[in-house]
Design a protein around this motif. Structure first.
Motif, PDB file in Angstrom:
ATOM      1  N   GLN A  29       0.830  -1.202   0.000  1.00  0.00           N
ATOM      2  CA  GLN A  29       0.000   0.000   0.000  1.00  0.00           C
ATOM      3  C   GLN A  29       0.870   1.260   0.000  1.00  0.00           C
ATOM      4  N   ASP A  30       0.468   2.247  -0.809  1.00  0.00           N
ATOM      5  CA  ASP A  30       1.128   3.560  -0.873  1.00  0.00           C
ATOM      6  C   ASP A  30       2.594   3.466  -1.270  1.00  0.00           C
ATOM      7  N   PHE A  31       2.948   2.470  -2.048  1.00  0.00           N
ATOM      8  CA  PHE A  31       4.331   2.309  -2.494  1.00  0.00           C
ATOM      9  C   PHE A  31       4.639   3.353  -3.563  1.00  0.00           C
ATOM     10  N   ASP A  32       5.686   4.164  -3.344  1.00  0.00           N
ATOM     11  CA  ASP A  32       5.975   5.255  -4.275  1.00  0.00           C
ATOM     12  C   ASP A  32       7.431   5.207  -4.726  1.00  0.00           C
ATOM     13  N   ASP A  33       7.869   6.251  -5.434  1.00  0.00           N
ATOM     14  CA  ASP A  33       9.222   6.270  -6.003  1.00  0.00           C
ATOM     15  C   ASP A  33      10.289   6.194  -4.909  1.00  0.00           C
ATOM     16  N   ALA A  34      10.041   6.828  -3.771  1.00  0.00           N
ATOM     17  CA  ALA A  34      11.004   6.772  -2.668  1.00  0.00           C
ATOM     18  C   ALA A  34      11.142   5.341  -2.156  1.00  0.00           C
ATOM     19  N   ASP A  35      10.031   4.598  -2.119  1.00  0.00           N
ATOM     20  CA  ASP A  35      10.082   3.200  -1.684  1.00  0.00           C
ATOM     21  C   ASP A  35      10.856   2.354  -2.694  1.00  0.00           C
ATOM     22  N   LEU A  45      12.599  -6.577  -2.509  1.00  0.00           N
ATOM     23  CA  LEU A  45      11.253  -5.998  -2.495  1.00  0.00           C
ATOM     24  C   LEU A  45      10.326  -7.002  -1.833  1.00  0.00           C
ATOM     25  N   LEU A  46       9.802  -6.632  -0.659  1.00  0.00           N
ATOM     26  CA  LEU A  46       8.991  -7.528   0.161  1.00  0.00           C
ATOM     27  C   LEU A  46       7.508  -7.221   0.044  1.00  0.00           C
ATOM     28  N   HIS A  47       6.686  -8.173   0.472  1.00  0.00           N
ATOM     29  CA  HIS A  47       5.245  -7.987   0.631  1.00  0.00           C
ATOM     30  C   HIS A  47       4.569  -7.597  -0.680  1.00  0.00           C
ATOM     31  N   VAL A  48       4.957  -8.276  -1.765  1.00  0.00           N
ATOM     32  CA  VAL A  48       4.311  -8.038  -3.051  1.00  0.00           C
ATOM     33  C   VAL A  48       3.625  -9.326  -3.510  1.00  0.00           C
ATOM     34  N   VAL A  88      16.121 -10.315 -10.139  1.00  0.00           N
ATOM     35  CA  VAL A  88      16.303  -9.247 -11.122  1.00  0.00           C
ATOM     36  C   VAL A  88      17.713  -8.684 -10.982  1.00  0.00           C
ATOM     37  N   PRO A  89      18.280  -8.097 -12.042  1.00  0.00           N
ATOM     38  CA  PRO A  89      19.625  -7.518 -11.938  1.00  0.00           C
ATOM     39  C   PRO A  89      19.721  -6.436 -10.876  1.00  0.00           C
ATOM     40  N   GLU A  90      18.696  -5.591 -10.793  1.00  0.00           N
ATOM     41  CA  GLU A  90      18.587  -4.578  -9.759  1.00  0.00           C
ATOM     42  C   GLU A  90      17.110  -4.381  -9.464  1.00  0.00           C
ATOM     43  N   VAL A  91      16.786  -4.063  -8.227  1.00  0.00           N
ATOM     44  CA  VAL A  91      15.376  -3.976  -7.828  1.00  0.00           C
ATOM     45  C   VAL A  91      14.838  -2.588  -8.170  1.00  0.00           C
ATOM     46  N   THR A  92      14.492  -2.422  -9.435  1.00  0.00           N
ATOM     47  CA  THR A  92      13.860  -1.200  -9.916  1.00  0.00           C
ATOM     48  C   THR A  92      12.565  -1.569 -10.620  1.00  0.00           C
ATOM     49  N   LYS A  93      11.692  -0.598 -10.747  1.00  0.00           N
ATOM     50  CA  LYS A  93      10.415  -0.856 -11.408  1.00  0.00           C
ATOM     51  C   LYS A  93      10.625  -1.348 -12.838  1.00  0.00           C
TER      52      LYS A  93
END
Length: 221
Positions: A29-35, A45-48, A88-93
């Motif tokens: 919930q409320d996951f944004d760019d800062a997260d 990246l947890l809880h997905v 993933v290679p890096e944890v980005t969107k």
């Protein structure tokens, strides 16, 4: 209409990330760019959830460094196991979307859709009769099945050294010295467990302990 309503509800939980076709990743919930920036630094990246037309499967996203680091720490006292890991290679969107799209296109995620609820039973480790455990210990990996009543679920065991190699590191020392430069590899196992040393007794004990902790319950969803 029911699926559309559920999708709108999930969209309020966190911004959905289109993966491929009907597959989407549902962040917290409320996951944004800062997260996302924090997740990239932490390497996890947890809880997905992976969502497919309203069916949700717990998922955890790792980069190659953090997953071996966590497996190493856990292996000091127990087996390392997380439900439905995506590397993933890096944890980005962008990386999550790209890797998820590739997994979906190749059908690697379809096994999740075959999971069904089952009556109560006991978990067990099922291996082929011809398995040479001495050879397995040398290789550091084993493909087997988890049994639950009449149901069978794929599972792959790794020892820590073989697991580090599978996700892109030459060895554990290499992990320490080249933190951000693993070999480029594609890694996705339907279900896997990492233990310090791969023996029959250690694998059976890992299944027993993980089952006692209800770690496999998500497979019965």
């Amino acid at each position: 209409m029911r699926t559309e309503g559920l999708r709108k509800t999930l969209d309020r939980v966190g911004k959905l990330i289109g993966v491929n076709g009907r597959w989407t990743l549902v962040p917290p919930q409320d996951f944004d760019d800062a997260d996302w920036a924090e997740a990239e630094v932490r390497g996890v990246l947890l809880h997905v959830f992976l969502d497919h037309d309203g069916r949700r499967f717990p998922t955890i996203v790792y980069d190659p460094y953090r997953i071996v680091q966590d497996a190493d720490l856990v292996n000091e006292s127990a087996a390392f196991y997380e439900p439905n890991v995506v590397l993933v290679p890096e944890v980005t969107k962008e990386s999550v979307r790209r890797v998820g799209d590739r997994l979906a296109q190749r059908g690697h995620l379809n096994w999740l859709l075959e999971l069904t609820a089952a009556p109560g039973s006991a978990w067990s480790l099922i291996v082929p009769e011809f398995v040479d455990w001495t050879r397995i210990s040398e290789l550091g990996t084993l493909s087997a099945s988890l049994g639950y009543g009449e149901q069978r679920f794929p599972v792959t065991f790794f020892d820590l050294e073989r697991f580090a190699s599978a996700v892109g590191w030459d060895d554990l020392d290499d992990l320490i010295h080249r933190r951000k430069e693993p070999r480029p590899v594609e890694f996705y196992e339907k279900n896997f467990v990492v233990i310090p040393t791969l023996t029959k007794e250690a694998a059976e004990q890992a299944v027993e302990e993980l089952a006692r902790g209800r770690e496999f319950e998500w497979l019965l969803s």
